[in-house]
Structure formats: C-alpha cells, structure tokens
Design a protein around this motif. Structure first.
Motif, PDB file in Angstrom:
ATOM      1  N   ALA A  58      37.888  37.232  26.792  1.00 24.58           N
ATOM      2  CA  ALA A  58      38.371  37.361  28.168  1.00 24.58           C
ATOM      3  C   ALA A  58      38.986  36.036  28.603  1.00 24.58           C
ATOM      4  CB  ALA A  58      37.227  37.739  29.107  1.00 24.58           C
ATOM      5  N   LEU A  59      40.110  36.112  29.308  1.00 23.68           N
ATOM      6  CA  LEU A  59      40.784  34.906  29.770  1.00 23.68           C
ATOM      7  C   LEU A  59      39.840  34.042  30.604  1.00 23.68           C
ATOM      8  CD1 LEU A  59      43.409  33.301  29.885  1.00 23.68           C
ATOM      9  CD2 LEU A  59      44.091  34.681  31.864  1.00 23.68           C
ATOM     10  N   ILE A  75      40.128  30.244  36.852  1.00 23.22           N
ATOM     11  CA  ILE A  75      41.199  30.951  37.552  1.00 23.22           C
ATOM     12  C   ILE A  75      40.976  30.791  39.048  1.00 23.22           C
ATOM     13  CG2 ILE A  75      42.331  33.187  37.871  1.00 23.22           C
ATOM     14  CD1 ILE A  75      40.934  33.833  35.043  1.00 23.22           C
ATOM     15  N   SER A  76      42.030  30.341  39.741  1.00 22.62           N
ATOM     16  CA  SER A  76      41.910  30.132  41.187  1.00 22.62           C
ATOM     17  C   SER A  76      43.183  30.567  41.900  1.00 22.62           C
ATOM     18  CB  SER A  76      41.608  28.662  41.485  1.00 22.62           C
ATOM     19  OG  SER A  76      42.661  27.842  41.006  1.00 22.62           O
ATOM     20  N   ARG A  77      43.045  30.792  43.190  1.00 25.21           N
ATOM     21  CA  ARG A  77      44.180  31.161  44.036  1.00 25.21           C
ATOM     22  C   ARG A  77      44.283  30.113  45.132  1.00 25.21           C
ATOM     23  NH1 ARG A  77      45.906  36.401  44.662  1.00 25.21           N
ATOM     24  NH2 ARG A  77      43.873  37.128  43.979  1.00 25.21           N
ATOM     25  N   GLY A  78      45.513  29.689  45.419  1.00 24.03           N
ATOM     26  CA  GLY A  78      45.712  28.712  46.484  1.00 24.03           C
ATOM     27  C   GLY A  78      47.163  28.689  46.917  1.00 24.03           C
ATOM     28  N   PRO A  79      47.445  27.917  47.959  1.00 23.09           N
ATOM     29  CA  PRO A  79      48.820  27.864  48.453  1.00 23.09           C
ATOM     30  C   PRO A  79      49.730  27.104  47.483  1.00 23.09           C
ATOM     31  CG  PRO A  79      47.452  26.313  49.649  1.00 23.09           C
ATOM     32  CD  PRO A  79      46.543  27.092  48.740  1.00 23.09           C
ATOM     33  N   VAL A  80      50.995  27.502  47.460  1.00 26.14           N
ATOM     34  CA  VAL A  80      51.986  26.778  46.676  1.00 26.14           C
ATOM     35  C   VAL A  80      52.169  25.428  47.349  1.00 26.14           C
ATOM     36  CG1 VAL A  80      54.401  26.727  45.973  1.00 26.14           C
ATOM     37  CG2 VAL A  80      53.147  28.873  45.913  1.00 26.14           C
ATOM     38  N   GLY A 108      48.824  45.456  37.899  1.00 22.39           N
ATOM     39  CA  GLY A 108      47.467  45.944  38.121  1.00 22.39           C
ATOM     40  C   GLY A 108      46.460  44.824  38.302  1.00 22.39           C
ATOM     41  N   LEU A 109      46.903  43.591  38.317  1.00 23.29           N
ATOM     42  CA  LEU A 109      45.999  42.455  38.476  1.00 23.29           C
ATOM     43  C   LEU A 109      45.873  42.145  39.959  1.00 23.29           C
ATOM     44  CD1 LEU A 109      47.466  40.229  35.614  1.00 23.29           C
ATOM     45  CD2 LEU A 109      45.566  41.839  35.496  1.00 23.29           C
ATOM     46  N   ARG A 110      44.926  42.770  40.602  1.00 21.56           N
ATOM     47  CA  ARG A 110      44.787  42.654  42.054  1.00 21.56           C
ATOM     48  C   ARG A 110      43.876  41.507  42.476  1.00 21.56           C
ATOM     49  NH1 ARG A 110      49.055  44.750  43.314  1.00 21.56           N
ATOM     50  NH2 ARG A 110      49.348  46.918  42.869  1.00 21.56           N
ATOM     51  N   SER A 111      42.981  41.082  41.609  1.00 18.56           N
ATOM     52  CA  SER A 111      42.026  40.054  42.006  1.00 18.56           C
ATOM     53  C   SER A 111      41.906  39.006  40.909  1.00 18.56           C
ATOM     54  CB  SER A 111      40.650  40.689  42.252  1.00 18.56           C
ATOM     55  OG  SER A 111      40.102  41.135  41.016  1.00 18.56           O
ATOM     56  N   LEU A 112      41.238  37.920  41.252  1.00 14.91           N
ATOM     57  CA  LEU A 112      40.987  36.880  40.249  1.00 14.91           C
ATOM     58  C   LEU A 112      40.104  37.435  39.132  1.00 14.91           C
ATOM     59  CD1 LEU A 112      40.455  33.739  42.516  1.00 14.91           C
ATOM     60  CD2 LEU A 112      42.547  34.538  41.420  1.00 14.91           C
ATOM     61  N   ASP A 113      39.199  38.329  39.471  1.00 14.12           N
ATOM     62  CA  ASP A 113      38.343  38.956  38.450  1.00 14.12           C
ATOM     63  C   ASP A 113      39.176  39.777  37.473  1.00 14.12           C
ATOM     64  OD1 ASP A 113      36.034  37.820  39.489  1.00 14.12           O
ATOM     65  OD2 ASP A 113      35.530  39.595  40.696  1.00 14.12           O
ATOM     66  N   THR A 146      46.464  30.111  39.721  1.00 17.91           N
ATOM     67  CA  THR A 146      46.485  29.072  38.694  1.00 17.91           C
ATOM     68  C   THR A 146      45.395  29.356  37.674  1.00 17.91           C
ATOM     69  OG1 THR A 146      47.263  27.439  40.285  1.00 17.91           O
ATOM     70  CG2 THR A 146      46.303  26.591  38.252  1.00 17.91           C
ATOM     71  N   VAL A 147      45.781  29.300  36.402  1.00 21.78           N
ATOM     72  CA  VAL A 147      44.841  29.480  35.302  1.00 21.78           C
ATOM     73  C   VAL A 147      44.786  28.143  34.565  1.00 21.78           C
ATOM     74  CG1 VAL A 147      44.343  30.757  33.188  1.00 21.78           C
ATOM     75  CG2 VAL A 147      45.444  31.922  35.108  1.00 21.78           C
ATOM     76  N   GLU A 148      43.660  27.432  34.724  1.00 24.23           N
ATOM     77  CA  GLU A 148      43.485  26.140  34.060  1.00 24.23           C
ATOM     78  C   GLU A 148      42.666  26.368  32.802  1.00 24.23           C
ATOM     79  OE1 GLU A 148      42.701  22.699  36.700  1.00 24.23           O
ATOM     80  OE2 GLU A 148      42.604  24.267  38.250  1.00 24.23           O
TER      81      GLU A 148
END
Length: 188
Positions: A95-96, A102-107, A73-78, A25-27
C-alpha cells in the motif's frame, strides 16, 4: 454557503474567489522504498502506469516530484494511502501509505488571495438572472444575509463589499437629474 446562496430566488451563478487550492502531497520514505526494492523514479513510473500521476498533487522523494491525481475514485487521503503499488520482480504489492506519508494542504505560495479589513477572506460573487430588477434583487439578497451568517461556523462573518443595486440606483438617479436638466434647458 455557496450552495445555499445559489438556491435563492433570482440567483443565476455564485463564484468563489480567494480560496487556496489544495494539493495532496505524498512524501515517500527512501528507507521504505529501498526495503521494497523501489526507487523514486520507479515508484513514479508505477503510479503513472496506474494512471495516478496527473495534475492534482505531488509525489516527492530524494528531490523527485511528480503530481498525483485526486480523481480516479480517490476521494480521501485513506483512498490514496490504500493504493497498491506493484513491487518489482514479482514481489507482490504494498500500500502506498506503508511507504509514504500522505497529506493535504494549500498550494504554496498562494497565487491568489482575497483580504477584507486586513484578514484573509473568501469572496462570493453573486450574479442574478436576466430580467430581474437589480435593486430589488440586492434588497432581497441583503435580507437573507443575517440568516446565512447565523449558519456560519464561529469566527466567520459576512460583509458586503460591493452592491450593484446601490450603483444602479445612483446611475438611475443621475440619469433622471440629467434628463430633467435637459428638459429644463430645452424649455428655456
């Protein structure tokens, strides 16, 4: 664990069930967008032009949501945060990660889940190669469980939910009994 089980003799395939798929998710900060002369829809358009807006996550700002590709090629949040967004009117790029969190979480909500004894679980489905004896295969697989369980992180455990070796043994035993009864009836 899946990779280790897949290397065991006679294993054809290992499937996982009950995992929560992840979403990136990109807020986007409306203030940061305004500071750089961007709007949520323009940002979505710019990301789409970079082939970034595809299934895999979402970009949200002021009620606008789009999906973000976790590939390319986007392997990480960084990696995602380092994506350069071209600013309008020749204003360079940003830079975005400077204009968004930017975070990663469950759907959510979860579409599928697995439970065992009332707790969330991940189910491994193990299929054997053709031509193997199912009872011998499950016996060998069960023999490796203590070693596999010892390698799990604290708080994780293995439990056998179904065992096709036992089911086959019952069926074979029943077939043998039926055959014996049939032979006895024919002999009478």
């Amino acid at each position: 664990l899946r990779d280790r089980v897949a290397t065991l003799p006679g294993v054809e395939r290992v499937t996982l069930h009950g995992l929560a798929p992840e979403r990136v998710t990109v807020e986007v900060s409306p203030l940061a967008l305004a500071r750089h002369g961007l709007s949520p829809s323009l940002l979505a358009t710019l990301l789409a032009a970079e082939n970034v807006v595809l299934p895999g996550g979402r970009v949200t700002a002021a009620g606008i949501a789009a999906t973000l590709d976790a590939g390319r090629g986007l392997r990480s949040l960084d990696d995602i945060g380092a994506l350069r967004v071209t600013l309008p009117n020749g204003g360079g790029s940003v830079a975005l990660g400077e204009i968004a969190t930017i975070s990663r979480g469950p759907v959510e909500p979860l579409e599928t889940a697995a439970f065992h004894d009332g707790k969330r679980a991940v189910v491994l489905g193990v299929s054997m190669t053709d031509g193997r004896d199912v009872r011998g295969f499950t016996r060998d697989l069960r023999a490796t469980l203590p070693v596999l369980e010892a390698s799990l992180p604290a708080g994780f455990a293995l439990a056998v939910l179904t065992d096709q070796g036992e089911v086959v043994a019952e069926k074979v035993s029943g077939m043998g009994r039926t055959l014996l009864e049939t032979v006895v009836v024919v002999a009478l």
